[in-house]
Design an enzyme around this catalytic site. Structure first.
Site, PDB file in Angstrom:
ATOM      1  N   CYS A 114       0.822  -1.215   0.000  1.00 58.56           N
ATOM      2  CA  CYS A 114       0.000   0.000   0.000  1.00 58.56           C
ATOM      3  C   CYS A 114       0.857   1.266   0.000  1.00 58.56           C
ATOM      4  CB  CYS A 114      -0.929   0.019   1.211  1.00 58.56           C
ATOM      5  SG  CYS A 114      -2.001  -1.410   1.248  1.00 58.56           S
ATOM      6  N   HIS A 260      -3.912   6.985   1.533  1.00 58.66           N
ATOM      7  CA  HIS A 260      -4.165   5.695   0.892  1.00 58.66           C
ATOM      8  C   HIS A 260      -5.598   5.299   1.240  1.00 58.66           C
ATOM      9  CE1 HIS A 260      -4.329   1.537   0.004  1.00 58.66           C
ATOM     10  NE2 HIS A 260      -4.170   1.124   1.248  1.00 58.66           N
ATOM     11  N   ASN A 290     -10.291  -0.566  -2.252  1.00 60.84           N
ATOM     12  CA  ASN A 290      -8.882  -0.366  -1.922  1.00 60.84           C
ATOM     13  C   ASN A 290      -8.045  -0.904  -3.087  1.00 60.84           C
ATOM     14  OD1 ASN A 290      -6.251  -0.786  -0.988  1.00 60.84           O
ATOM     15  ND2 ASN A 290      -6.884  -1.389   1.068  1.00 60.84           N
TER      16      ASN A 290
HETATM   17  O1  UT7 Z   1      -4.611  -1.307   2.627  1.00 58.23           O
HETATM   18  C1  UT7 Z   1      -4.308  -1.748   3.917  1.00 58.23           C
HETATM   19  C2  UT7 Z   1      -4.980  -3.019   4.102  1.00 58.23           C
HETATM   20  N1  UT7 Z   1      -6.138  -3.129   4.883  1.00 58.23           N
HETATM   21  C3  UT7 Z   1      -6.693  -2.243   5.711  1.00 58.23           C
HETATM   22  O2  UT7 Z   1      -6.289  -1.141   5.906  1.00 58.23           O
HETATM   23  C4  UT7 Z   1      -7.880  -2.715   6.445  1.00 58.23           C
HETATM   24  C5  UT7 Z   1      -7.848  -2.395   7.898  1.00 58.23           C
HETATM   25  N2  UT7 Z   1      -8.936  -3.016   8.622  1.00 58.23           N
HETATM   26  C6  UT7 Z   1     -10.231  -2.767   8.352  1.00 58.23           C
HETATM   27  O3  UT7 Z   1     -10.528  -1.993   7.493  1.00 58.23           O
HETATM   28  C7  UT7 Z   1     -11.277  -3.431   9.213  1.00 58.23           C
HETATM   29  O4  UT7 Z   1     -10.633  -4.138  10.243  1.00 58.23           O
HETATM   30  C8  UT7 Z   1     -12.196  -4.386   8.427  1.00 58.23           C
HETATM   31  C9  UT7 Z   1     -13.103  -3.592   7.522  1.00 58.23           C
HETATM   32  C10 UT7 Z   1     -11.395  -5.358   7.591  1.00 58.23           C
HETATM   33  C11 UT7 Z   1     -13.050  -5.169   9.387  1.00 58.23           C
HETATM   34  O5  UT7 Z   1     -13.843  -4.302  10.174  1.00 58.23           O
HETATM   35  P1  UT7 Z   1     -13.938  -4.458  11.751  1.00 58.23           P
HETATM   36  O6  UT7 Z   1     -14.857  -3.426  12.200  1.00 58.23           O
HETATM   37  O7  UT7 Z   1     -12.540  -4.456  12.307  1.00 58.23           O
HETATM   38  O8  UT7 Z   1     -14.609  -5.878  11.892  1.00 58.23           O
HETATM   39  P2  UT7 Z   1     -14.046  -7.208  12.579  1.00 58.23           P
HETATM   40  O9  UT7 Z   1     -12.911  -7.785  11.783  1.00 58.23           O
HETATM   41  O10 UT7 Z   1     -13.818  -6.945  14.018  1.00 58.23           O
HETATM   42  O11 UT7 Z   1     -15.282  -8.153  12.404  1.00 58.23           O
HETATM   43  C12 UT7 Z   1     -16.548  -7.860  12.995  1.00 58.23           C
HETATM   44  C13 UT7 Z   1     -17.541  -8.911  12.573  1.00 58.23           C
HETATM   45  C14 UT7 Z   1     -17.029 -10.328  12.747  1.00 58.23           C
HETATM   46  O12 UT7 Z   1     -18.115 -11.134  13.151  1.00 58.23           O
HETATM   47  P3  UT7 Z   1     -18.311 -11.526  14.699  1.00 58.23           P
HETATM   48  O13 UT7 Z   1     -17.064 -12.236  15.084  1.00 58.23           O
HETATM   49  O14 UT7 Z   1     -18.492 -10.223  15.420  1.00 58.23           O
HETATM   50  O15 UT7 Z   1     -19.533 -12.378  14.653  1.00 58.23           O
HETATM   51  C15 UT7 Z   1     -16.610 -10.720  11.354  1.00 58.23           C
HETATM   52  O16 UT7 Z   1     -16.666 -12.115  11.143  1.00 58.23           O
HETATM   53  O17 UT7 Z   1     -17.826  -8.759  11.169  1.00 58.23           O
HETATM   54  C16 UT7 Z   1     -17.633 -10.021  10.521  1.00 58.23           C
HETATM   55  N3  UT7 Z   1     -17.194  -9.767   9.151  1.00 58.23           N
HETATM   56  C17 UT7 Z   1     -18.065  -9.605   8.139  1.00 58.23           C
HETATM   57  N4  UT7 Z   1     -19.399  -9.619   8.089  1.00 58.23           N
HETATM   58  C18 UT7 Z   1     -19.987  -9.395   6.892  1.00 58.23           C
HETATM   59  C19 UT7 Z   1     -15.936  -9.643   8.676  1.00 58.23           C
HETATM   60  N5  UT7 Z   1     -15.969  -9.395   7.363  1.00 58.23           N
HETATM   61  C20 UT7 Z   1     -17.274  -9.354   7.004  1.00 58.23           C
HETATM   62  C21 UT7 Z   1     -17.941  -9.145   5.781  1.00 58.23           C
HETATM   63  N6  UT7 Z   1     -19.278  -9.157   5.781  1.00 58.23           N
HETATM   64  N7  UT7 Z   1     -17.274  -8.895   4.638  1.00 58.23           N
END
Ligand code: UT7
Length: 333
Positions: A114, A260, A290
């Site tokens: 990134c 980014h 992204n």
């Molecule tokens: O370019 C650099 C690379 N990446 C980034 O910068 C990304 C950085 N991180 C993020 O943007 C966020 O952490 C995410 C968008 C990836 C995830 O959001 P979050 O608010 O941190 O969610 P989480 O990983 O804590 O997950 C919350 C819930 C989980 O379910 P439970 O355990 O609470 O039942 C996940 O399984 O959301 C679930 N989940 C989804 N649900 C529906 C994770 N991905 C998805 C999805 N659709 N695509």
């Protein structure tokens, strides 16, 4: 003031196919609501099979060369930033050289994910200011849609990424009018390699490709989303403040911040932590997802084309990603 690196041409290309959150909802266990709320993304572009990352880079390059009003034979070096090359090796820079029919000039691939665009810009700046090369073609392109995991394990990542490329023609300017790249500031901390990575293929495995790795999903990108989120929100503002300090500038001097486009919530938090008003933070992740190394130059090109960015304005660019790597760069437009 001496020579400065300036952008003589800039453009971007995204493949025509648009994939909305509703399309993803049909393919996997996710929802439009979840994706919008957690990431801000509404749609992204995906390439068709048969198209490679180098093709996206070439499309952008052709447009940037035209914008610069350049004869392509004047290009004397290529720098390419990508984490998703057409092949494991060689890189895409030399594929761009061949596909565009350029002379036998050097082609350098940058692998800083990134932050790849900022690393590439920094390298180009050294070559331009020392006079080593006069017209550098910098491409930043990604094609991630071909290797996403649509299972529940991979859905945090597979909803994020989009395909696209951007290209710049960089050259020297000694007019002394203050325009150009003011500085690039780069950082890394390799202790976090496995927080955001594609674990396999790995040279540590012998043989490298083993059927169980496919079954275990080891060839998919994986991340610890929360750790990446937290670090991105901390490190990008730090890098901006560091660069401003080096240049004797302050946050009040920034006209636009181009972070980014990792997640819209991250971009908003970075803006807030720098105490920048919302309209000063350029955000287009809603429409492209992204696009990793390509995200900053796509946002820059779009903002320039829309007339948002005007001559003389100060742009602060910042990135954070896999490695971890991060950094900032400052351009007087
Ligand atoms: O370019 C650099 C690379 N990446 C980034 O910068 C990304 C950085 N991180 C993020 O943007 C966020 O952490 C995410 C968008 C990836 C995830 O959001 P979050 O608010 O941190 O969610 P989480 O990983 O804590 O997950 C919350 C819930 C989980 O379910 P439970 O355990 O609470 O039942 C996940 O399984 O959301 C679930 N989940 C989804 N649900 C529906 C994770 N991905 C998805 C999805 N659709 N695509």
């Amino acid at each position: 003031m001496g020579k400065r690196t300036v952008i003589a041409g800039l453009d971007f290309y995204v493949p025509p196919k648009v994939v909305t959150n509703l399309d993803l909802q049909k393919m996997m266990n996710t929802s439009d609501e979840w994706i919008r709320e957690r990431t801000g993304i509404i749609e992204r572009h995906w390439a068709e099979p048969g198209v490679g990352t180098s093709d996206l880079a070439c499309q952008a390059a052709l447009k940037a060369i035209e914008k610069a009003g350049l004869d392509k034979n004047e290009i004397d070096f290529i720098i390419a930033a990508t984490l998703s090359p057409d092949h494991y090796f060689p890189g895409i820079g030399l594929m761009v050289q061949a596909k565009l029919g350029l002379k036998d000039i050097g082609a350098l691939d940058i692998r800083d994910q990134c932050s790849g665009f900022l690393y590439a810009l920094s390298v180009a700046d050294q070559y331009i200011r020392t006079g080593t090369y006069k017209k550098i073609l910098l491409v930043a392109a990604e094609l991630q849609s071909a290797n996403l995991d649509f299972s529940d394990e991979g859905r945090d990542m597979s909803v994020l990424f989009g395909d696209g490329g951007a290209a710049l023609i960089l050259e020297a300017d000694d007019s002394g009018d203050g325009r150009g790249l003011l500085g690039c500031y780069l950082f890394s901390d390799g202790r976090f390699v496995n927080e955001l990575w594609m674990e396999k293929p790995s040279s540590r495995d012998n043989p490298t490709f083993q059927p169980e790795f496919f079954r275990q999903g080891k060839f998919f990108p994986r991340m610890n989303g929360r750790a990446v989120f937290k670090n991105a929100c901390e490190k990008m503002p730090q890098a901006v403040l560091y660069g401003l300090n080096q240049l004797g500038l302050t946050v009040a001097d920034i006209d636009y911040l181009i972070p980014h486009q990792a997640n819209d919530r991250i971009s908003q938090m970075v803006g807030r932590s720098l105490k920048l008003s919302e309209e000063k933070v350029i955000r287009n992740i809603q429409r492209y997802g992204n696009t990793t190394a390509a995200s900053i130059p796509i946002a820059l090109a779009e903002a320039v084309q829309s007339g948002l960015i005007k001559k003389g304005q100060l742009l602060a660019l910042t990135a954070f990603g896999s490695g971890f790597t991060w950094g900032s760069a400052f351009i007087r437009w």
